[in-house]
Design an enzyme around this catalytic site. Structure first.
Site, short mmCIF file in Angstrom:
data_model
loop_
_atom_site.label_atom_id
_atom_site.label_comp_id
_atom_site.label_asym_id
_atom_site.label_seq_id
_atom_site.Cartn_x
_atom_site.Cartn_y
_atom_site.Cartn_z
N ARG A 253 0.83 -1.21 0.00
CA ARG A 253 0.00 0.00 0.00
C ARG A 253 0.87 1.26 0.00
NH1 ARG A 253 -3.75 -0.25 4.79
NH2 ARG A 253 -4.27 1.81 4.02
N GLN B 134 -8.78 11.35 7.89
CA GLN B 134 -8.65 9.97 8.38
C GLN B 134 -7.61 9.23 7.54
OE1 GLN B 134 -12.85 8.21 9.07
NE2 GLN B 134 -13.18 9.99 7.80
N VAL C 55 -4.19 8.03 5.67
CA VAL C 55 -2.81 7.81 6.11
C VAL C 55 -1.84 8.04 4.95
CG1 VAL C 55 -3.52 6.17 7.91
CG2 VAL C 55 -2.96 5.31 5.63
N HIS D 201 -5.61 9.14 11.88
CA HIS D 201 -5.28 7.72 11.87
C HIS D 201 -3.81 7.46 11.53
CE1 HIS D 201 -9.83 6.71 11.12
NE2 HIS D 201 -9.58 7.06 12.37
N CYS E 7 15.95 -0.93 20.30
CA CYS E 7 15.72 -2.16 21.07
C CYS E 7 15.75 -3.42 20.21
CB CYS E 7 14.40 -2.07 21.84
SG CYS E 7 12.95 -2.17 20.77
N ASN F 195 -19.78 13.51 -1.78
CA ASN F 195 -19.64 12.06 -1.91
C ASN F 195 -20.54 11.62 -3.07
OD1 ASN F 195 -19.72 9.17 -1.38
ND2 ASN F 195 -19.10 9.65 0.72
C1 BJW Z 1 -15.76 9.24 -2.86
C2 BJW Z 1 -15.15 9.13 -4.12
C3 BJW Z 1 -14.74 10.31 -4.76
C4 BJW Z 1 -15.60 7.14 -3.42
N1 BJW Z 1 -14.97 11.49 -4.15
N2 BJW Z 1 -15.98 10.42 -2.28
C5 BJW Z 1 -18.63 4.06 18.54
C6 BJW Z 1 -19.65 3.39 17.90
C7 BJW Z 1 -19.40 2.20 17.20
C8 BJW Z 1 -18.13 1.66 17.14
C9 BJW Z 1 -17.10 2.32 17.77
C10 BJW Z 1 -17.37 3.50 18.45
N3 BJW Z 1 -16.18 3.96 18.97
C11 BJW Z 1 -15.20 3.10 18.61
C12 BJW Z 1 -15.72 2.10 17.90
C13 BJW Z 1 -14.94 0.96 17.32
C14 BJW Z 1 -14.24 1.29 16.02
C15 BJW Z 1 -15.31 1.63 14.97
O1 BJW Z 1 -15.59 2.76 14.66
N4 BJW Z 1 -15.91 0.63 14.36
C16 BJW Z 1 -16.95 0.85 13.36
C17 BJW Z 1 -16.49 0.23 12.03
C18 BJW Z 1 -18.24 0.31 13.85
N5 BJW Z 1 -13.29 2.38 16.19
C19 BJW Z 1 -12.06 2.18 16.64
O2 BJW Z 1 -11.66 1.08 16.98
C20 BJW Z 1 -11.16 3.40 16.76
N6 BJW Z 1 -10.58 3.44 18.04
C21 BJW Z 1 -11.25 3.86 19.13
O3 BJW Z 1 -12.39 4.29 19.07
O4 BJW Z 1 -10.53 3.80 20.30
C22 BJW Z 1 -11.24 3.95 21.55
C23 BJW Z 1 -11.70 2.57 21.92
C24 BJW Z 1 -10.74 1.59 22.13
C25 BJW Z 1 -11.15 0.32 22.49
C26 BJW Z 1 -12.51 0.03 22.59
C27 BJW Z 1 -13.47 1.02 22.35
C28 BJW Z 1 -13.04 2.31 22.03
C29 BJW Z 1 -9.99 3.29 15.79
C30 BJW Z 1 -10.40 3.37 14.36
C31 BJW Z 1 -9.15 3.20 13.46
C32 BJW Z 1 -9.52 3.12 12.00
N7 BJW Z 1 -8.39 2.64 11.27
C33 BJW Z 1 -8.49 2.49 9.82
C34 BJW Z 1 -7.19 1.86 9.29
C35 BJW Z 1 -6.03 2.87 9.30
C36 BJW Z 1 -4.75 2.25 8.86
C37 BJW Z 1 -4.76 1.75 7.44
O5 BJW Z 1 -5.00 2.53 6.50
O6 BJW Z 1 -4.50 0.56 7.25
O7 BJW Z 1 -8.73 3.78 9.22
S1 BJW Z 1 -9.94 1.56 9.33
C38 BJW Z 1 -10.28 2.51 7.89
O8 BJW Z 1 -11.57 3.16 8.01
C39 BJW Z 1 -9.22 3.63 7.86
C40 BJW Z 1 -10.04 4.81 7.43
O9 BJW Z 1 -9.41 6.01 7.81
C41 BJW Z 1 -11.37 4.58 8.12
C42 BJW Z 1 -12.52 5.31 7.47
O10 BJW Z 1 -12.80 4.82 6.20
P1 BJW Z 1 -13.25 5.84 5.05
O11 BJW Z 1 -12.13 6.74 4.74
O12 BJW Z 1 -14.53 6.47 5.40
O13 BJW Z 1 -13.37 4.85 3.80
P2 BJW Z 1 -14.64 4.03 3.26
O14 BJW Z 1 -14.13 3.05 2.26
O15 BJW Z 1 -15.44 3.50 4.36
O16 BJW Z 1 -15.53 5.12 2.50
C43 BJW Z 1 -15.09 5.75 1.31
C44 BJW Z 1 -16.14 6.77 0.89
O17 BJW Z 1 -15.64 7.52 -0.21
C45 BJW Z 1 -17.45 6.13 0.41
O18 BJW Z 1 -18.55 6.77 1.08
C46 BJW Z 1 -17.48 6.44 -1.09
O19 BJW Z 1 -18.79 6.61 -1.59
C47 BJW Z 1 -16.67 7.70 -1.16
N8 BJW Z 1 -16.03 7.99 -2.44
N9 BJW Z 1 -15.06 7.81 -4.44
C48 BJW Z 1 -15.59 11.52 -2.92
N10 BJW Z 1 -14.14 10.30 -5.95
#
Ligand code: BJW
Length: 251
Positions: free
Chosen positions: A76, A107, A109, A125, A155, A218
Site C-alpha cells: 500500500r 482519516q 494515512v 489515523h 531495542c 460524496n
Molecule cells: C468518494 C469518491 C470520490 C468514493 N470522491 N468520495 C462508537 C460506535 C461504534 C463503534 C465504535 C465506536 N467507537 C469506537 C468504535 C470501534 C471502532 C469503529 O468505529 N468501528 C466501526 C467500524 C463500527 N473504532 C475504533 O476502533 C477506533 N478506536 C477507538 O475508538 O478507540 C477507543 C476505543 C478503544 C477500544 C474500545 C473502544 C473504544 C480506531 C479506528 C481506526 C480506523 N483505522 C483504519 C485503518 C487505518 C490504517 C490503514 O490505512 O490501514 O482507518 S480503518 C479505515 O476506516 C481507515 C479509514 O481512515 C477509516 C474510514 O474509512 P473511510 O475513509 O470512510 O473509507 P470508506 O471506504 O469506508 O468510504 C469511502 C467513501 O468515499 C465512500 O462513502 C465512497 O462513496 C466515497 N467515495 N469515491 C468523494 N471520488
C-alpha cells in the site's frame, strides 16, 4: 433536515462558504480515490473486498504475523508513493489560503494532503509512511534497511506502521483539536468518507449540535446524509474545485 442534494451547487451554499470565518473539512479515503488510492469499504474496489481487516489491520494481527502485516502495508505504501494529489486535494489546500480559519482533519494515512500543499492537516489515523516502535513509542521515517519488518534501531524489536488500528485509541491531542474545531466552526465539510468509523464519524454530529452548516461531498449516500444541509453528489476532484471557483472567483 432534508439535504439539498445537488449536481449543481446551490447559491446559498456558495454564499455561506464565501462568508464563513471558520471552516472544517474532514476527509476520508474517497478524496484520494481519483488519485488511484483504494478506498476501504466500497463493493468491488474497496481494500476490504479483497483482504480481511482482522487478518491485517489490528494489533492482534501484527502480533500474530508481523511479516504478513508489514508486507501488506509495504504494498500500500508503494501505491501511495506512486500516487499524485488530485484537484480535490489541491482545492482544499487553496481553501486553507482563502478562509481566515481553516482546519483540515483527515482519516487518511496517505500524506496526499501535505503533498498538495496543505500545511497543518490533522492526521487522525496516523501516516503509512512512518514506522513506530511499539515498545518504545518512538516514531521513525521510511525504513532504509529493507528488513521485513524493519527493526527498531534502539531495542531491536519489530517496527509497526504508524497508523491507528481498530481497538486502538486515536492520538489524543489530534482528536481534541479536531473536536474543538468542529464544535466552533461555521461550516463543516465531510468529504469522501462513509462516516462509519468512530470517533472520526462523530465530528460532524458535534458540529451539528452547535448549529454548524454541514455539507457532504460524496458520489454515494452515507449514514450522515439525512443529517446534512447540503449533499453534493459527485467525486471530490470535480465538486471541490467547482465549489471553490464559484465561491471565490473572480478573485
Ligand atoms: C468518494 C469518491 C470520490 C468514493 N470522491 N468520495 C462508537 C460506535 C461504534 C463503534 C465504535 C465506536 N467507537 C469506537 C468504535 C470501534 C471502532 C469503529 O468505529 N468501528 C466501526 C467500524 C463500527 N473504532 C475504533 O476502533 C477506533 N478506536 C477507538 O475508538 O478507540 C477507543 C476505543 C478503544 C477500544 C474500545 C473502544 C473504544 C480506531 C479506528 C481506526 C480506523 N483505522 C483504519 C485503518 C487505518 C490504517 C490503514 O490505512 O490501514 O482507518 S480503518 C479505515 O476506516 C481507515 C479509514 O481512515 C477509516 C474510514 O474509512 P473511510 O475513509 O470512510 O473509507 P470508506 O471506504 O469506508 O468510504 C469511502 C467513501 O468515499 C465512500 O462513502 C465512497 O462513496 C466515497 N467515495 N469515491 C468523494 N471520488
Amino acid at each position: 433536515m432534508n439535504p439539498a442534494s445537488a449536481r449543481g451547487i446551490p447559491q446559498d451554499l456558495i454564499e455561506a462558504l464565501r462568508d464563513a470565518e471558520r471552516v472544517v473539512a474532514l476527509t476520508g479515503s474517497g478524496i484520494s480515490a481519483e488519485s488511484g488510492v483504494l478506498t476501504f469499504r466500497e463493493a468491488q474496489t474497496g481494500l476490504w473486498e479483497c483482504y480481511d481487516p482482522q487478518q491485517l489491520a489490528t494489533p492482534e494481527a501484527f502480533e500474530r504475523n508481523p511479516r504478513l502485516v508489514w508486507e501488506w502495508y509495504e504494498w500500500r505504501r508503494r501505491l501511495v508513493t506512486e500516487a499524485e494529489p488530485n484537484p480535490g486535494h489541491l482545492a482544499l489546500a487553496e481553501l486553507e489560503r482563502r478562509v481566515p480559519n481553516f482546519t483540515l482533519v483527515t482519516q487518511n494515512v496517505d500524506g496526499l494532503h501535505r503533498r498538495a500543499g496543505s500545511r497543518d492537516a490533522i492526521e487522525l489515523h496516523g501516516n503509512i509512511l512512518r514506522a513506530r516502535c511499539p515498545a518504545e513509542e518512538i516514531v521513525l521515517g521510511p525504513d532504509q534497511t529493507g528488513a521485513v519488518p524493519p527493526l527498531c534501531p534502539n531495542c531491536g524489536g519489530p517496527l509497526r506502521p504508524d497508523v491507528v488500528w481498530f481497538g486502538e485509541t486515536l492520538p489524543s491531542a489530534a482528536l481534541e483539536a479536531a473536536s474543538e474545531a468542529a464544535r466552533g466552526c461555521d461550516l463543516f465539510l465531510s468529504i469522501g468518507t462513509s462516516s462509519l468509523v468512530y470517533p472520526a464519524a462523530a465530528l460532524p454530529y458535534e458540529a451539528l449540535e452547535n448549529g454548524v452548516i454541514i455539507v457532504e461531498v460524496n458520489p454515494a449516500e452515507t449514514s450522515l446524509t439525512p443529517h446534512v444541509d447540503y449533499a453534493l453528489r459527485g467525486g471530490a476532484a470535480k465538486v471541490l474545485p467547482e465549489l471553490l471557483r464559484k465561491a471565490f472567483l473572480p478573485l
